[in-house]
Design a protein around this motif. Structure first.
Motif, PDB file in Angstrom:
ATOM      1  N   SER A  35       4.818 -13.942  -1.985  1.00 20.57           N
ATOM      2  CA  SER A  35       4.302 -13.047  -0.950  1.00 20.57           C
ATOM      3  C   SER A  35       4.851 -11.634  -1.192  1.00 20.57           C
ATOM      4  CB  SER A  35       4.673 -13.545   0.451  1.00 20.57           C
ATOM      5  OG  SER A  35       6.066 -13.578   0.618  1.00 20.57           O
ATOM      6  N   ARG A  36       5.879 -11.548  -2.030  1.00 23.88           N
ATOM      7  CA  ARG A  36       6.477 -10.246  -2.356  1.00 23.88           C
ATOM      8  C   ARG A  36       7.141 -10.355  -3.728  1.00 23.88           C
ATOM      9  NH1 ARG A  36      11.661  -8.111   1.116  1.00 23.88           N
ATOM     10  NH2 ARG A  36      12.035  -6.148   0.039  1.00 23.88           N
ATOM     11  N   ASP A  94      -0.781 -10.097  -1.472  1.00 24.30           N
ATOM     12  CA  ASP A  94      -1.621 -10.643  -0.410  1.00 24.30           C
ATOM     13  C   ASP A  94      -2.886 -11.204  -1.052  1.00 24.30           C
ATOM     14  OD1 ASP A  94      -2.265 -11.307   2.094  1.00 24.30           O
ATOM     15  OD2 ASP A  94      -2.822  -9.297   2.777  1.00 24.30           O
ATOM     16  N   ASP A 106       8.746  -2.861  -5.521  1.00 24.95           N
ATOM     17  CA  ASP A 106       8.811  -3.797  -4.397  1.00 24.95           C
ATOM     18  C   ASP A 106       7.388  -3.912  -3.872  1.00 24.95           C
ATOM     19  OD1 ASP A 106       9.288  -5.230  -2.085  1.00 24.95           O
ATOM     20  OD2 ASP A 106      11.089  -4.090  -1.539  1.00 24.95           O
ATOM     21  N   ILE A 107       6.731  -5.005  -4.178  1.00 26.85           N
ATOM     22  CA  ILE A 107       5.279  -5.095  -3.997  1.00 26.85           C
ATOM     23  C   ILE A 107       4.906  -6.285  -3.125  1.00 26.85           C
ATOM     24  CG2 ILE A 107       3.103  -5.502  -5.239  1.00 26.85           C
ATOM     25  CD1 ILE A 107       4.620  -4.191  -7.667  1.00 26.85           C
ATOM     26  N   ARG A 108       4.109  -6.023  -2.113  1.00 27.31           N
ATOM     27  CA  ARG A 108       3.590  -7.116  -1.274  1.00 27.31           C
ATOM     28  C   ARG A 108       2.422  -7.774  -2.008  1.00 27.31           C
ATOM     29  NH1 ARG A 108       5.234  -9.160   2.616  1.00 27.31           N
ATOM     30  NH2 ARG A 108       6.955  -7.691   2.642  1.00 27.31           N
ATOM     31  N   GLU A 145       9.530 -15.482   3.870  1.00 24.77           N
ATOM     32  CA  GLU A 145       9.004 -14.767   2.708  1.00 24.77           C
ATOM     33  C   GLU A 145       9.165 -15.623   1.443  1.00 24.77           C
ATOM     34  OE1 GLU A 145       8.824 -10.164   2.689  1.00 24.77           O
ATOM     35  OE2 GLU A 145      10.858 -10.770   2.215  1.00 24.77           O
ATOM     36  N   LEU A 203       9.851 -14.597  -1.982  1.00 28.22           N
ATOM     37  CA  LEU A 203      10.178 -13.402  -2.753  1.00 28.22           C
ATOM     38  C   LEU A 203      10.467 -13.784  -4.198  1.00 28.22           C
ATOM     39  CD1 LEU A 203      12.273 -10.420  -1.619  1.00 28.22           C
ATOM     40  CD2 LEU A 203      12.633 -11.353  -3.872  1.00 28.22           C
TER      41      LEU A 203
END
Ligand SMILES: Nc1ncnc2c1ncn2[C@@H]1O[C@H](COP(=O)(O)OP(=O)(O)OP(=O)(O)O)[C@@H](O)[C@H]1O
Ligand SMILES: [Mg+2]
Length: 246
Positions: free
Chosen positions: A196-197, A215, A211-213, A36, A38
């Protein structure tokens, strides 16, 4: 690459010189998946650097545990200031983190070429611009082939064009040398360009507010207007009343 389980049940800084004691973390949990990218966003003084220091093992004065999946990971830490040793050449600064010998020096030289500093390998850090120092710091982090890469505002204080080039460089380095990354910034557009997050931190003690993905494709990440649109949709930025971007 390695997944990270962060579980800090308590972290305080004692009172000192007129400042009261501060409880930074209480029952703070965050699981980071292997590979990830992050990004931690949050206001000044919340505890972001403290969190990276705990993960890096530099600060052991807390209650809780940091768990790494699998074998103990190699961890590289790019600090907020590049922290190059002024009495060592750029090459020596990068080679310093490797076992001494010709092999380490060659690896350091190759990594300096990768970050565009081949010509400055034998210079001393004082000759480097801040952007070049930050490139050297990236080289020093990646030459370790880290499983976990901690980055504390590594591109702060650069003009936007230099920061943009360094973000591109970081993306290319990560593709070539995959790692689990924790990256701290105040800049939500930088966060959307890389992550990515995105985890937004708030409060004292700190909690996870969002807390957000993320994409997004390469074209979206390269477009300030599309990054802004993503941030507004994700609730991480206000719509701009007046914007010169189309
Ligand atoms: N060694 C220390 N002793 C006492 N207090 C400390 C110490 N280190 C940090 N603090 C305090 O803990 C809080 C969190 O600090 P930290 O540096 O982790 O914040 P941060 O989120 O990284 O902030 P910034 O965005 O400004 O870098 C701050 O209020 C800071 O003053
Ligand atoms: Mg900090």
């Amino acid at each position: 690459m390695s997944a990270i389980g962060i579980d800090i049940t308590g972290k305080q800084f004692p009172a000192r010189a007129g400042a009261p004691a501060r409880e930074i973390f209480r029952d703070f949990r965050l699981d980071v998946a292997a590979g990830e990218f992050l990004v931690l966003l949050g206001a000044s003084g919340l505890g972001k650097t403290t969190l990276l220091n705990i993960i890096a093992g530099l600060d052991t004065d807390y209650r809780g545990a940091i768990r790494f999946e699998g074998a103990p990971p190699r961890i590289a830490y790019a600090f907020q200031s590049p922290r190059l040793l002024p009495w060592r050449t750029v090459l020596e600064n990068v080679a310093l983190v490797l076992p001494s010998g010709a092999e380490g020096r060659e690896a350091a030289r190759a990594m300096l070429a990768d970050v565009g500093l081949a010509e400055l390998a034998d210079a001393y850090p004082e000759r480097l611009s801040l952007g070049q120092q930050r490139r050297a710091a990236l080289a020093r982090a990646f030459v370790l082939r880290p499983d976990v890469l901690l980055m504390d505002e590594p591109f702060v204080s650069l003009d936007e064009a230099s920061a943009h080039r360094l973000r591109d460089l970081l993306r290319r380095l990560i593709i070539r040398h995959p790692a689990t990354v924790l990256f701290v910034t105040h800049d939500s557009r930088e966060a959307a360009a890389l992550a990515s997050r995105i985890v937004r931190l708030e409060g004292t003690p700190v909690h996870i507010a969002r807390d957000i993905r993320v994409d997004l494709g390469a074209a979206e990440r390269g477009s300030p207007a599309r990054l802004q649109a993503f941030l507004v949709a994700a609730g991480l930025a206000e719509p701009e009343a007046l914007s010169d971007e189309v």
